[in-house]
Write an enzyme that holds these catalytic residues in place. Sequence first.
Site, PDB file in Angstrom:
ATOM      1  N   HIS A  54       9.962 -21.893 -17.462  1.00  0.00           N
ATOM      2  CA  HIS A  54      10.132 -23.320 -17.737  1.00  0.00           C
ATOM      3  C   HIS A  54      10.199 -24.048 -16.397  1.00  0.00           C
ATOM      4  CE1 HIS A  54      12.038 -22.887 -22.005  1.00  0.00           C
ATOM      5  NE2 HIS A  54      10.958 -22.138 -21.848  1.00  0.00           N
ATOM      6  N   GLU A  56      12.275 -26.157 -15.194  1.00  0.00           N
ATOM      7  CA  GLU A  56      13.614 -26.129 -14.586  1.00  0.00           C
ATOM      8  C   GLU A  56      13.898 -24.788 -13.918  1.00  0.00           C
ATOM      9  OE1 GLU A  56      14.270 -28.219 -18.662  1.00  0.00           O
ATOM     10  OE2 GLU A  56      12.849 -26.796 -17.786  1.00  0.00           O
ATOM     11  N   CYS A  84      16.584 -26.883 -22.355  1.00  0.00           N
ATOM     12  CA  CYS A  84      16.945 -25.963 -23.436  1.00  0.00           C
ATOM     13  C   CYS A  84      18.203 -25.183 -23.038  1.00  0.00           C
ATOM     14  CB  CYS A  84      15.790 -25.012 -23.718  1.00  0.00           C
ATOM     15  SG  CYS A  84      15.511 -23.793 -22.398  1.00  0.00           S
ATOM     16  N   CYS A  87      17.736 -23.007 -19.834  1.00  0.00           N
ATOM     17  CA  CYS A  87      17.744 -23.802 -18.601  1.00  0.00           C
ATOM     18  C   CYS A  87      19.118 -24.400 -18.329  1.00  0.00           C
ATOM     19  CB  CYS A  87      16.673 -24.880 -18.684  1.00  0.00           C
ATOM     20  SG  CYS A  87      15.000 -24.175 -18.726  1.00  0.00           S
TER      21      CYS A  87
END
Length: 150
Positions: A54, A56, A84, A87
Amino acid sequence: MAFPLPEPMRLALNAARAAAAAGEVPVGAVLLHRGRVVATAGNAPRTLCDPTAHAEMRVIRAAAAELGRERLEDCDLWVTLEPCAMCAGAIAHARIARVYYAASDPKGGAIEHGPRFFAQPTCHHRPEVYPGIGEREGAALLRAFFAGRR
Protein backbone atom coordinates in the site's frame (compact mmCIF):
# COMPACT_ATOMS: atom_id res chain seq x y z
CA MET A 1 -14.43 29.46 -1.47
CA ALA A 2 -11.98 26.73 -2.45
CA PHE A 3 -8.58 26.69 -0.83
CA PRO A 4 -5.47 25.53 -2.69
CA LEU A 5 -4.28 22.07 -1.74
CA PRO A 6 -1.14 21.88 0.40
CA GLU A 7 1.90 20.77 -1.61
CA PRO A 8 2.24 17.38 0.16
CA MET A 9 -1.34 16.46 -0.79
CA ARG A 10 -0.75 17.55 -4.39
CA LEU A 11 2.29 15.24 -4.46
CA ALA A 12 0.24 12.39 -2.96
CA LEU A 13 -2.48 12.91 -5.59
CA ASN A 14 0.17 12.80 -8.32
CA ALA A 15 1.45 9.49 -6.89
CA ALA A 16 -2.15 8.20 -6.87
CA ARG A 17 -2.55 9.18 -10.54
CA ALA A 18 0.66 7.32 -11.39
CA ALA A 19 -0.62 4.25 -9.53
CA ALA A 20 -3.87 4.38 -11.53
CA ALA A 21 -1.91 4.64 -14.77
CA ALA A 22 -0.10 1.43 -13.75
CA GLY A 23 -3.43 -0.33 -13.12
CA GLU A 24 -3.26 0.01 -9.35
CA VAL A 25 -5.97 1.43 -7.08
CA PRO A 26 -5.19 5.18 -7.09
CA VAL A 27 -3.85 5.84 -3.63
CA GLY A 28 -0.76 7.94 -3.09
CA ALA A 29 1.23 8.92 -0.02
CA VAL A 30 3.98 11.32 0.95
CA LEU A 31 6.03 11.29 4.14
CA LEU A 32 7.66 14.47 5.41
CA HIS A 33 10.45 14.73 7.96
CA ARG A 34 10.40 18.14 9.60
CA GLY A 35 8.66 19.57 6.53
CA ARG A 36 10.98 17.97 3.94
CA VAL A 37 9.68 15.26 1.60
CA VAL A 38 11.62 12.05 2.23
CA ALA A 39 9.37 9.56 0.44
CA THR A 40 6.56 9.47 -2.11
CA ALA A 41 4.77 6.36 -3.35
CA GLY A 42 1.60 5.03 -4.89
CA ASN A 43 -0.15 1.74 -4.35
CA ALA A 44 1.70 -1.18 -5.95
CA PRO A 45 0.39 -4.54 -4.66
CA ARG A 46 -0.22 -5.90 -8.17
CA THR A 47 2.95 -4.50 -9.67
CA LEU A 48 5.15 -5.78 -6.85
CA CYS A 49 3.12 -8.98 -6.18
CA ASP A 50 3.00 -7.84 -2.56
CA PRO A 51 -0.32 -7.46 -0.72
CA THR A 52 1.37 -5.11 1.77
CA ALA A 53 2.56 -2.66 -0.91
CA HIS A 54 0.00 0.00 0.00
CA ALA A 55 1.17 3.57 -0.58
CA GLU A 56 1.45 4.22 3.17
CA MET A 57 3.52 1.09 3.80
CA ARG A 58 5.84 1.95 0.94
CA VAL A 59 6.51 5.51 2.15
CA ILE A 60 7.00 4.37 5.75
CA ARG A 61 9.57 1.77 4.61
CA ALA A 62 11.33 4.26 2.33
CA ALA A 63 11.43 7.00 4.97
CA ALA A 64 12.70 4.64 7.68
CA ALA A 65 15.48 3.50 5.33
CA GLU A 66 16.30 7.09 4.29
CA LEU A 67 16.42 8.32 7.90
CA GLY A 68 18.12 5.15 9.20
CA ARG A 69 15.63 4.46 11.99
CA GLU A 70 12.36 2.69 12.65
CA ARG A 71 10.76 5.49 14.68
CA LEU A 72 9.39 8.40 12.64
CA GLU A 73 8.05 10.49 15.52
CA ASP A 74 9.04 13.77 13.84
CA CYS A 75 7.33 12.90 10.55
CA ASP A 76 3.98 13.63 8.91
CA LEU A 77 2.11 11.29 6.56
CA TRP A 78 -0.10 12.66 3.78
CA VAL A 79 -2.30 10.11 1.98
CA THR A 80 -5.16 10.32 -0.50
CA LEU A 81 -7.39 7.73 1.23
CA GLU A 82 -8.15 6.90 4.85
CA PRO A 83 -5.61 4.23 5.89
CA CYS A 84 -6.69 0.61 6.39
CA ALA A 85 -6.04 -1.37 9.57
CA MET A 86 -2.67 -2.68 8.31
CA CYS A 87 -1.45 0.82 7.49
CA ALA A 88 -2.85 2.29 10.72
CA GLY A 89 -0.88 -0.35 12.65
CA ALA A 90 2.30 0.57 10.79
CA ILE A 91 1.65 4.27 11.44
CA ALA A 92 1.32 3.57 15.17
CA HIS A 93 4.42 1.35 15.28
CA ALA A 94 6.43 3.99 13.40
CA ARG A 95 5.18 6.65 15.87
CA ILE A 96 4.29 9.04 13.05
CA ALA A 97 3.28 12.39 14.53
CA ARG A 98 0.49 13.48 12.18
CA VAL A 99 -1.67 11.87 9.50
CA TYR A 100 -3.45 13.96 6.87
CA TYR A 101 -5.79 12.16 4.50
CA ALA A 102 -8.12 13.14 1.69
CA ALA A 103 -11.03 10.76 1.15
CA SER A 104 -12.76 8.73 3.84
CA ASP A 105 -13.11 4.98 3.26
CA PRO A 106 -16.29 3.60 4.85
CA LYS A 107 -15.53 0.06 3.60
CA GLY A 108 -11.83 -0.32 4.32
CA GLY A 109 -10.76 2.63 6.43
CA ALA A 110 -9.60 2.07 9.98
CA ILE A 111 -9.30 5.56 11.44
CA GLU A 112 -12.80 7.06 11.37
CA HIS A 113 -14.43 3.84 10.13
CA GLY A 114 -14.19 0.13 10.90
CA PRO A 115 -11.98 -0.63 13.89
CA ARG A 116 -11.12 3.03 14.59
CA PHE A 117 -7.61 1.78 15.23
CA PHE A 118 -6.17 4.79 17.08
CA ALA A 119 -9.12 4.85 19.52
CA GLN A 120 -8.42 1.30 20.74
CA PRO A 121 -6.95 0.93 24.24
CA THR A 122 -4.33 -1.46 22.84
CA CYS A 123 -2.98 1.20 20.46
CA HIS A 124 0.27 2.50 21.95
CA HIS A 125 0.63 5.60 19.78
CA ARG A 126 -2.07 7.94 18.52
CA PRO A 127 -1.02 10.43 15.87
CA GLU A 128 -2.86 13.68 15.33
CA VAL A 129 -5.31 13.03 12.48
CA TYR A 130 -6.57 15.58 9.94
CA PRO A 131 -9.17 14.13 7.56
CA GLY A 132 -10.75 15.63 4.46
CA ILE A 133 -7.82 17.59 3.02
CA GLY A 134 -8.27 17.18 -0.73
CA GLU A 135 -11.27 14.93 -0.18
CA ARG A 136 -13.01 15.94 -3.42
CA GLU A 137 -9.90 15.24 -5.51
CA GLY A 138 -9.03 11.95 -3.81
CA ALA A 139 -12.60 10.63 -4.04
CA ALA A 140 -12.87 11.68 -7.70
CA LEU A 141 -9.73 9.70 -8.59
CA LEU A 142 -11.14 6.58 -6.94
CA ARG A 143 -14.60 6.97 -8.54
CA ALA A 144 -13.09 7.42 -12.00
CA PHE A 145 -10.78 4.44 -11.57
CA PHE A 146 -13.53 2.06 -10.46
CA ALA A 147 -16.03 3.39 -13.03
CA GLY A 148 -13.48 2.49 -15.70
CA ARG A 149 -13.29 -1.05 -14.34
CA ARG A 150 -17.05 -1.67 -14.60
